[in-house]
Every structure is written in structure tokens, then in C-alpha cells.
Design a protein around this motif. Structure first.
Motif, PDB file in Angstrom:
ATOM      1  N   LEU A 145      13.318 -25.101 -36.109  1.00 11.61           N
ATOM      2  CA  LEU A 145      14.328 -25.557 -35.155  1.00 11.61           C
ATOM      3  C   LEU A 145      13.729 -25.503 -33.760  1.00 11.61           C
ATOM      4  O   LEU A 145      13.284 -24.436 -33.322  1.00 11.61           O
ATOM      5  N   ARG A 146      13.740 -26.618 -33.091  1.00  8.75           N
ATOM      6  CA  ARG A 146      13.251 -26.682 -31.716  1.00  8.75           C
ATOM      7  C   ARG A 146      14.442 -26.935 -30.787  1.00  8.75           C
ATOM      8  O   ARG A 146      15.220 -27.871 -31.004  1.00  8.75           O
ATOM      9  N   VAL A 147      14.562 -26.112 -29.777  1.00  6.83           N
ATOM     10  CA  VAL A 147      15.688 -26.175 -28.854  1.00  6.83           C
ATOM     11  C   VAL A 147      15.238 -26.901 -27.585  1.00  6.83           C
ATOM     12  O   VAL A 147      14.319 -26.453 -26.903  1.00  6.83           O
ATOM     13  N   LEU A 148      15.919 -28.028 -27.295  1.00  2.00           N
ATOM     14  CA  LEU A 148      15.586 -28.854 -26.136  1.00  2.00           C
ATOM     15  C   LEU A 148      16.481 -28.482 -24.962  1.00  2.00           C
ATOM     16  O   LEU A 148      17.624 -28.052 -25.142  1.00  2.00           O
ATOM     17  N   PRO A 149      16.000 -28.685 -23.750  1.00  2.00           N
ATOM     18  CA  PRO A 149      16.860 -28.437 -22.579  1.00  2.00           C
ATOM     19  C   PRO A 149      17.977 -29.481 -22.491  1.00  2.00           C
ATOM     20  O   PRO A 149      17.844 -30.602 -22.988  1.00  2.00           O
ATOM     21  N   ASP A 150      19.082 -29.088 -21.874  1.00  2.00           N
ATOM     22  CA  ASP A 150      20.229 -29.982 -21.704  1.00  2.00           C
ATOM     23  C   ASP A 150      19.989 -30.857 -20.487  1.00  2.00           C
ATOM     24  O   ASP A 150      20.128 -30.400 -19.345  1.00  2.00           O
ATOM     25  N   VAL A 151      19.621 -32.121 -20.718  1.00  2.00           N
ATOM     26  CA  VAL A 151      19.336 -33.045 -19.618  1.00  2.00           C
ATOM     27  C   VAL A 151      20.268 -34.262 -19.648  1.00  2.00           C
ATOM     28  O   VAL A 151      20.028 -35.247 -18.953  1.00  2.00           O
ATOM     29  N   LEU A 152      21.332 -34.198 -20.456  1.00  2.00           N
ATOM     30  CA  LEU A 152      22.290 -35.304 -20.516  1.00  2.00           C
ATOM     31  C   LEU A 152      23.187 -35.263 -19.279  1.00  2.00           C
ATOM     32  O   LEU A 152      23.708 -34.203 -18.910  1.00  2.00           O
ATOM     33  N   GLN A 153      23.370 -36.401 -18.634  1.00  2.00           N
ATOM     34  CA  GLN A 153      24.200 -36.507 -17.436  1.00  2.00           C
ATOM     35  C   GLN A 153      25.219 -37.618 -17.618  1.00  2.00           C
ATOM     36  O   GLN A 153      24.891 -38.702 -18.118  1.00  2.00           O
ATOM     37  N   VAL A 154      26.451 -37.388 -17.195  1.00  2.00           N
ATOM     38  CA  VAL A 154      27.497 -38.398 -17.240  1.00  2.00           C
ATOM     39  C   VAL A 154      28.376 -38.219 -16.012  1.00  2.00           C
ATOM     40  O   VAL A 154      28.715 -37.094 -15.628  1.00  2.00           O
ATOM     41  N   SER A 155      28.722 -39.319 -15.377  1.00  2.00           N
ATOM     42  CA  SER A 155      29.541 -39.277 -14.161  1.00  2.00           C
ATOM     43  C   SER A 155      30.221 -40.621 -13.984  1.00  2.00           C
ATOM     44  O   SER A 155      29.858 -41.622 -14.623  1.00  2.00           O
ATOM     45  N   ALA A 156      31.238 -40.637 -13.103  1.00  2.00           N
ATOM     46  CA  ALA A 156      31.902 -41.897 -12.777  1.00  2.00           C
ATOM     47  C   ALA A 156      30.964 -42.769 -11.965  1.00  2.00           C
ATOM     48  O   ALA A 156      30.198 -42.276 -11.124  1.00  2.00           O
ATOM     49  N   ALA A 157      31.022 -44.071 -12.214  1.00  2.00           N
ATOM     50  CA  ALA A 157      30.174 -45.001 -11.468  1.00  2.00           C
ATOM     51  C   ALA A 157      30.601 -45.024 -10.010  1.00  2.00           C
ATOM     52  O   ALA A 157      31.785 -44.939  -9.693  1.00  2.00           O
ATOM     53  N   GLY A 184      33.962 -47.726 -14.409  1.00  2.00           N
ATOM     54  CA  GLY A 184      32.532 -47.627 -14.637  1.00  2.00           C
ATOM     55  C   GLY A 184      32.115 -46.203 -14.932  1.00  2.00           C
ATOM     56  O   GLY A 184      32.736 -45.235 -14.492  1.00  2.00           O
ATOM     57  N   CYS A 185      31.024 -46.068 -15.694  1.00  3.39           N
ATOM     58  CA  CYS A 185      30.522 -44.758 -16.084  1.00  3.39           C
ATOM     59  C   CYS A 185      28.996 -44.801 -16.072  1.00  3.39           C
ATOM     60  O   CYS A 185      28.382 -45.768 -16.543  1.00  3.39           O
ATOM     61  N   SER A 281      18.864 -39.060 -41.505  1.00  5.79           N
ATOM     62  CA  SER A 281      20.232 -39.014 -41.001  1.00  5.79           C
ATOM     63  C   SER A 281      20.224 -38.794 -39.494  1.00  5.79           C
ATOM     64  O   SER A 281      19.254 -38.288 -38.914  1.00  5.79           O
ATOM     65  N   TRP A 282      21.363 -39.198 -38.858  1.00 10.99           N
ATOM     66  CA  TRP A 282      21.505 -39.049 -37.411  1.00 10.99           C
ATOM     67  C   TRP A 282      22.395 -37.862 -37.118  1.00 10.99           C
ATOM     68  O   TRP A 282      23.446 -37.676 -37.750  1.00 10.99           O
ATOM     69  N   ALA A 283      22.000 -37.083 -36.127  1.00  9.06           N
ATOM     70  CA  ALA A 283      22.751 -35.892 -35.744  1.00  9.06           C
ATOM     71  C   ALA A 283      23.042 -35.938 -34.251  1.00  9.06           C
ATOM     72  O   ALA A 283      22.175 -36.323 -33.452  1.00  9.06           O
ATOM     73  N   GLN A 284      24.250 -35.558 -33.882  1.00  9.54           N
ATOM     74  CA  GLN A 284      24.613 -35.479 -32.468  1.00  9.54           C
ATOM     75  C   GLN A 284      24.102 -34.163 -31.903  1.00  9.54           C
ATOM     76  O   GLN A 284      24.442 -33.088 -32.392  1.00  9.54           O
ATOM     77  N   ILE A 285      23.303 -34.245 -30.851  1.00  9.44           N
ATOM     78  CA  ILE A 285      22.691 -33.046 -30.292  1.00  9.44           C
ATOM     79  C   ILE A 285      23.275 -32.668 -28.937  1.00  9.44           C
ATOM     80  O   ILE A 285      22.994 -31.572 -28.432  1.00  9.44           O
ATOM     81  N   ALA A 286      24.064 -33.567 -28.316  1.00 10.38           N
ATOM     82  CA  ALA A 286      24.663 -33.230 -27.023  1.00 10.38           C
ATOM     83  C   ALA A 286      25.847 -34.143 -26.773  1.00 10.38           C
ATOM     84  O   ALA A 286      25.884 -35.286 -27.256  1.00 10.38           O
ATOM     85  N   GLU A 287      26.816 -33.620 -26.011  1.00 12.25           N
ATOM     86  CA  GLU A 287      27.977 -34.414 -25.628  1.00 12.25           C
ATOM     87  C   GLU A 287      28.523 -33.871 -24.320  1.00 12.25           C
ATOM     88  O   GLU A 287      28.664 -32.669 -24.141  1.00 12.25           O
ATOM     89  N   LYS A 288      28.846 -34.809 -23.409  1.00 12.06           N
ATOM     90  CA  LYS A 288      29.441 -34.438 -22.134  1.00 12.06           C
ATOM     91  C   LYS A 288      30.514 -35.449 -21.783  1.00 12.06           C
ATOM     92  O   LYS A 288      30.436 -36.621 -22.170  1.00 12.06           O
ATOM     93  N   ARG A 289      31.491 -34.976 -21.020  1.00 11.93           N
ATOM     94  CA  ARG A 289      32.630 -35.818 -20.673  1.00 11.93           C
ATOM     95  C   ARG A 289      32.956 -35.624 -19.199  1.00 11.93           C
ATOM     96  O   ARG A 289      32.825 -34.525 -18.658  1.00 11.93           O
ATOM     97  N   THR A 290      33.422 -36.703 -18.551  1.00  8.22           N
ATOM     98  CA  THR A 290      33.832 -36.628 -17.162  1.00  8.22           C
ATOM     99  C   THR A 290      35.103 -37.441 -16.969  1.00  8.22           C
ATOM    100  O   THR A 290      35.352 -38.410 -17.705  1.00  8.22           O
ATOM    101  N   VAL A 291      35.891 -37.037 -15.997  1.00  7.51           N
ATOM    102  CA  VAL A 291      37.113 -37.767 -15.662  1.00  7.51           C
ATOM    103  C   VAL A 291      36.751 -38.909 -14.728  1.00  7.51           C
ATOM    104  O   VAL A 291      36.059 -38.709 -13.721  1.00  7.51           O
ATOM    105  N   LEU A 292      37.245 -40.097 -15.046  1.00  9.59           N
ATOM    106  CA  LEU A 292      36.972 -41.271 -14.216  1.00  9.59           C
ATOM    107  C   LEU A 292      38.079 -41.512 -13.196  1.00  9.59           C
ATOM    108  O   LEU A 292      37.803 -41.724 -12.015  1.00  9.59           O
ATOM    109  N   ALA A 293      39.325 -41.516 -13.635  1.00 11.17           N
ATOM    110  CA  ALA A 293      40.428 -41.805 -12.710  1.00 11.17           C
ATOM    111  C   ALA A 293      41.752 -41.520 -13.389  1.00 11.17           C
ATOM    112  O   ALA A 293      41.868 -41.540 -14.625  1.00 11.17           O
TER     113      ALA A 293
END
Length: 612
Positions: A145-157, A184-185, A281-293
Motif C-alpha cells: 500500500l502506497r499512501v499519496l499526498p492529498d493534492v486534489l483541489q476543488v473550488s467555485a469558478a 462553474g467549478c 478495477s477502478w477505485a476512488q482515492i479522494a473526494e472533495k466538495r465545495t459550495v458554489l452558491a
């Protein structure tokens, strides 16, 4: 203290070959193929199952970790048969339930880590204590198991959505029903491995905590780049009212066309990062959510209002009638997303309901007149941005009644399809039109009193008029009702002929089918002549005069009418005709009798002649 792992010597190759040749089973412990890549702070599940074993159906599982800095040191994590199996560094997480082993069935279990830490990287070993009579096969399986840093970013456009936006964070957005809602996102990742991003837009009810149970997905781009919509929005996606596209490398834009009241809520953007494991198989490794409006939808039904003016009207016949209608409210301008139609309705005084349509302007600005108003000089026009005017060039007494203005608001769906979103009627506006005061009387009779078959029957009608404006014109028509067995038929009266207010004669259908002439024999006297009178012309006739007024717009309207008393027309036979019939009948009888006698004598004479 962690549990010590027992040391078992592997079987010799010779013994293994002998056991296989004899048909014996060999224990197998299976774990996923590695290496597995997961992101710090996310959850991971590693399955383990054992096959070809002896002993009870319920097997036990022990998990160990070999860290990269100490590849030969086994750190015990968790076990299915010993609650105190964990090593000291794992104790807080095991007791908190963040690290646990969950049995799936007797010979299968899964290791679950709720929130990965960087030091969780390493080689994980699943060991199954032996229940076999002989040590044969494998008793553990390993996966890295290799642990990657969390570099996923999500924000309102940065570019705000269309609409009226308040300076808050997250912004509060107001859109009108029928308008487009565009959000926009921005979603990006710096993961060095090959991953795919799935981006979705969701909506939640305001003031409700956001979670998977409360967040309603609107539309999203999957990891395989397929665009899918949530169940309530699938039809709108198929119709083209809902769109989602990628602009550039990291910008996603959702457009909801024809906003509806149910589209109000808090909108979120969710980005999920997916990686393909070695097994395909495909595995989800990260998820982030942001409020748009926070989105509010201003419905047209709550805003549409109609007022009329200038108030109760009293006018004379022939005068113009103008009524104004003003459509108010916080409404979007007519155009790409919204359209309006405005019309006037009239109900006679005391009549229930809104009445019949007088005139209207449709959503394209094209005017039309209601039934019964064709041919009149009536104009319906837009005189200001939201003000409409109805103008009748020459009012008639029949135009008196209660007027209401009806406005309808439409929103445009996919393509050019319009959907009615709201309608509103104004308060009633009374309109009074003064009567002309025309009183007509008619007297009709049969000239000569008696008429015979074959002659011409002349029927006269004298008309008297009281009141009315100058220039009043008269028209008269003649009607007949047939009699059956001395009683009038139930068939409506039939037009024989008449003269209109413009002096033009109009001929109907004469019962006997012969020629008819109608004429004006005096200023207020009309005559009907039935030439070559026959028995089919028998009936009850009457004269129906009417008074007409012509206004400045050259239109005519009927100001009064009357009906004369009945005039019976019975075609008599001449005296000679009454004598001719018996004479004709006697002659025929004498001829028949003589022929019969002559025939009888001739027959007898011929019989005697043959005998001789």
C-alpha cells in the motif's frame, strides 16, 4: 505489546510434490494484487480470503504491517481472535474504530482503515493461523500500500453564474423562472500517478446539513468521461435543457435551462479522483466538495400583476373606447427565456365569468380579434415596455359590459417550446355605452286581400321610426313559415327576400320556387311580390325591419329591430277552375262507360257469327 507472530517452517519441495500427487489440498491465502495507491486522509479496504483449508469453516485472520524503514519488522495491527493483538502505535485507532477487521464470512475478512496516515504506507500481510493437520500451502498473503499526498483541489469558478448576485460567501444568487442557471467549478489534482477526475454538481435543500442522503445529484462527468444526470434531471438532460461541459483543463460549467421553482437550493461541486488498481478495477482515492452558491428562483406566478385604467367609462355610441393595461412585477424581459401575451376579455353586465375574448397580442406580438369582432376597427398594441392599449374606433351599445385584462407569462424550454408559467387577470373595469333609443314598428298586409293561383301576390310593409341619430338607415326582410294541417311547422322561418340598409336586394328561397321581387316603394315602405302564385306558396309571412347606424369608421351596427304581425297567403282557385273539374270527370266516366258497352255488343255478335 503486540502479539508475536508464530514461526512455521515451510514444507520441503519433495513433501509438497508428494502431497499434490496424492491429491491433497493446499491452503491458499488471497489478497489483492499490488501495489495499491491511496490518498492520505481517505479510507482503504483490503480484502483477504482463504481457500483449500482443513478444519472449521470459520477461519481467523491476523494483519501485520511492514514499514519501508523496517521491512523485516512485522507490526501487528488487528486480529479476529484477539482483541489485544494490536501493536501499541495502533491501539488508539483500533479502540476508536478507525482501524478494524470485519469478517465477511467464515473464510473471508477485510481490513478497514478509516483515515489513512502517511506512516500507514508499507506491505500489509494477512496471516491465517493453521487449522490443517499438515503444514501445506500458503498461510499468508502480502500486498503493498502506497499512501499519496492529498493534492486534489476543488473550488467555485471565479466567473460568477448568471443572475443577480449578492456579495456573500458563498454567494446568494437570484434567477427568474425560465432563465438559465449557470454555475462553474474548478477541479484539479497534482497526483503523479495516472488518475481520472469525476466532477458532479449537486443540490441540497437550504439549511439542511449536506451529506450523501441529502445531496441530490444534478449532473456529473464520470471517470470514464460519460455525462449522467440524477434521476429527477435525466429528462431535462435528454431534452437539452441541462448541459455540462469542460472548459480548458480544470474548469467545468453546468447550465440549467428554464429554471423552475424546484431548482432553488444550495449547489455544490464534488470532485472525486479515481485510480486503476492492478487487477483492472477502478477505485476512488479522494473526494472533495465545495459550495458554489445559494440559489433562489423567483417564480413568475408570485410576481405577475395586472392593473387597468383609466377607470369606469361612460361613452356614447360611435365614440372611440380606449382601455390601458399595465403588466407589473419583478419580471424578466421578454426575449430568449421568457415571453408574454396580453388580451382583453368582455362580459355583458351581470354575466358570470371573465367573458369572451375581444383582442390579444400573442407571444410574438401578433394581434388577433376574438370571435364576433372580425371586421371591426379594433386595435391592440403595446405603447410602452409593459403597457398595452385596446382601442375600439366606434363603440356600440353591445360593447357595454365588464372588461378585464388577462396577462400570461411563458418560459422557454428546450428549443422553442413555450410553457405557461403564470397568468393573472385585472380587476373588472365597467364600460357603459349609451343606447340609441330607436323604436321601430311594422305593419304588413296582403294587397287586395285575396289572391288566386297564377296571379302575383303583393305584400306591403310600412315601418314607423321613433328616436335615433341622424342618418339612420332602414332595412327590411320578408320571412315565411309553412303550415301543416292548419298549424305552423316547427321548421324555423325561411328568408324569402329583403332590402339591406345600403339599398341592395337580397333574395332568399321561395317555397313555390317561382320568381320573387323585393323593392322599396316609399321612404319607409317595402313590397314583396310573388309571381305566378302556386299552392306551394301557402304560408304565414311577416316583415322584419331593422335600423342601422354607420359610424365614422364606416362600420355598421344594428340599433333596433321589430317584427310585423302575421300575413296569411292562401292561393285560391278561380271559379272556372271549379266548374271544369266536374265536367272533366263526367266526360271521362261517359267515355269509359260507352267503351265498355260497345265492347260487350261486339263480343256477342262475333260469337253468333262463328256458330253460323
Amino acid at each position: 505489546m503486540g502479539a508475536l507472530r508464530p514461526t512455521l517452517l515451510p514444507p520441503s519441495p519433495l513433501l509438497l510434490l508428494l502431497m499434490l500427487g496424492m491429491g491433497c489440498w493446499a491452503r491458499q491465502v488471497l489478497v489483492p494484487e499490488g501495489p495499491l495507491y491511496r490518498v492520505v486522509g481517505t479510507a482503504v479496504s483490503i480484502s483477504c480470503n482463504v481457500t483449500e483449508y482443513e478444519g472449521p469453516a470459520q477461519q481467523n485472520f491476523e494483519w501485520f504491517l511492514y514499514r519501508p524503514e523496517a521491512p523485516d519488522t512485522a507490526l501487528s495491527i488487528v486480529s479476529t481472535m484477539d482483541d489485544q493483538f494490536h501493536y501499541a502505535i495502533f491501539k488508539p485507532r483500533v479502540l476508536a474504530g478507525e482501524v478494524q477487521v470485519q469478517r465477511l464470512q467464515g473464510d473471508a475478512a477485510v481490513l478497514k482503515i478509516a483515515r489513512l496516515q502517511a506512516q500507514d504506507a508499507g506491505i500489509y500481510e494477512c496471516h491465517t493461523p493453521s487449522t490443517d493437520t499438515r503444514y501445506l500451502g500458503s498461510y499468508s498473503g502480502k500486498v503493498e500500500l502506497r499512501v499519496l499526498p492529498d493534492v486534489l483541489q476543488v473550488s467555485a469558478a471565479p466567473a460568477g453564474p448568471r443572475g443577480r448576485q449578492a456579495p456573500t460567501s458563498p454567494p446568494r444568487l437570484m434567477v427568474y423562472e425560465g432563465q438559465e442557471l449557470a454555475l462553474g467549478c474548478l477541479a484539479r489534482t497534482g497526483t503523479q500517478k495516472h488518475t481520472h477526475l469525476a466532477v458532479s454538481f449537486g443540490r441540497s435543500v437550504p439549511e439542511v446539513p449536506v451529506g450523501r442522503a441529502t445531496l441530490q445529484e444534478v449532473v456529473g462527468i464520470r471517470s470514464d468521461l460519460a455525462v449522467e444526470a440524477g434521476a429527477p434531471y435525466a429528462e431535462r438532460l435528454a431534452a437539452g435543457e441541462l448541459r455540462l461541459g469542460k472548459e480548458g483543463s480544470d474548469r467545468y460549467r453546468m447550465v440549467v435551462g428554464g429554471a423552475q421553482a424546484g431548482d432553488a437550493g444550495t449547489y455544490h461541486c464534488t470532485a472525486a479522483e479515481w485510480i486503476q488498481d492492478p487487477d483492472g478495477s477502478w477505485a476512488q482515492i479522494a473526494e472533495k466538495r465545495t459550495v458554489l452558491a445559494h440559489v433562489d428562483v423567483q417564480t413568475l406566478s408570485s410576481q405577475l400583476a395586472v392593473t387597468v385604467g383609466p377607470g369606469e367609462r361612460r361613452i356614447g355610441p360611435g365614440e372611440p373606447l380606449e382601455l390601458l393595461c399595465n403588466v407589473s412585477g419583478a419580471l424578466p424581459p421578454a426575449g430568449r427565456h421568457a415571453a408574454y401575451s396580453v388580451g382583453w376579455e368582455m362580459a355583458p353586465a351581470g354575466a358570470p365569468g371573465p367573458g369572451r375574448l375581444v383582442a390579444q397580442l400573442d407571444t410574438e406580438g401578433v394581434g388577433s380579434l376574438g370571435p364576433g369582432y372580425e371586421g371591426r376597427h379594433i386595435a391592440m398594441e403595446k405603447v410602452a415596455s409593459r403597457t398595452y392599449r385596446l382601442r375600439l374606433e366606434a363603440a356600440r351599445p353591445g360593447d357595454a359590459g365588464t372588461y378585464r385584462c388577462l396577462a400570461k407569462a411563458y418560459v422557454r424550454g428546450s428549443g422553442t417550446r413555450l410553457r405557461e408559467a403564470a397568468s393573472a387577470r385585472s380587476r373588472p373595469l365597467p364600460v357603459h355605452v349609451r343606447e340609441e333609443g330607436v323604436v321601430l314598428e311594422a305593419v304588413a298586409w296582403l294587397a287586395g286581400g285575396t289572391v288566386y293561383r297564377g296571379e302575383t301576390a303583393s305584400l306591403l310593409c310600412n315601418i314607423s321610426v321613433r328616436g335615433g341619430p341622424p342618418g339612420l338607415r332602414l332595412a327590411a326582410s320578408w320571412w315565411v313559415e309553412r303550415s301543416e294541417d292548419g298549424e305552423l311547422s316547427s321548421v324555423p322561418a325561411q328568408l324569402v327576400g329583403g332590402v339591406g340598409q345600403d339599398g341592395v336586394a337580397e333574395l332568399g328561397v321561395r317555397p313555390g320556387g317561382g320568381p320573387v321581387s323585393v323593392e322599396l316603394v316609399g321612404p319607409r315602405s317595402h313590397r314583396l311580390r310573388l309571381h305566378s302564385l302556386g299552392p306551394e306558396d301557402e304560408g304565414v309571412y311577416h316583415c322584419a325591419p331593422s335600423a342601422w347606424v354607420q359610424h365614422a369608421d364606416y362600420s355598421w351596427y344594428q340599433a333596433g329591430s321589430a317584427r310585423s304581425g302575421p300575413v296569411t297567403v292562401y292561393p285560391y282557385m278561380h271559379a272556372l277552375d271549379t266548374l271544369f273539374v266536374p265536367l272533366l270527370v263526367g266526360t271521362v266516366v261517359a267515355l269509359v262507360t260507352g267503351a265498355t258497352v260497345l265492347g260487350t255488343i261486339t263480343c256477342c255478335f262475333m260469337k253468333r257469327l262463328r256458330k253460323r
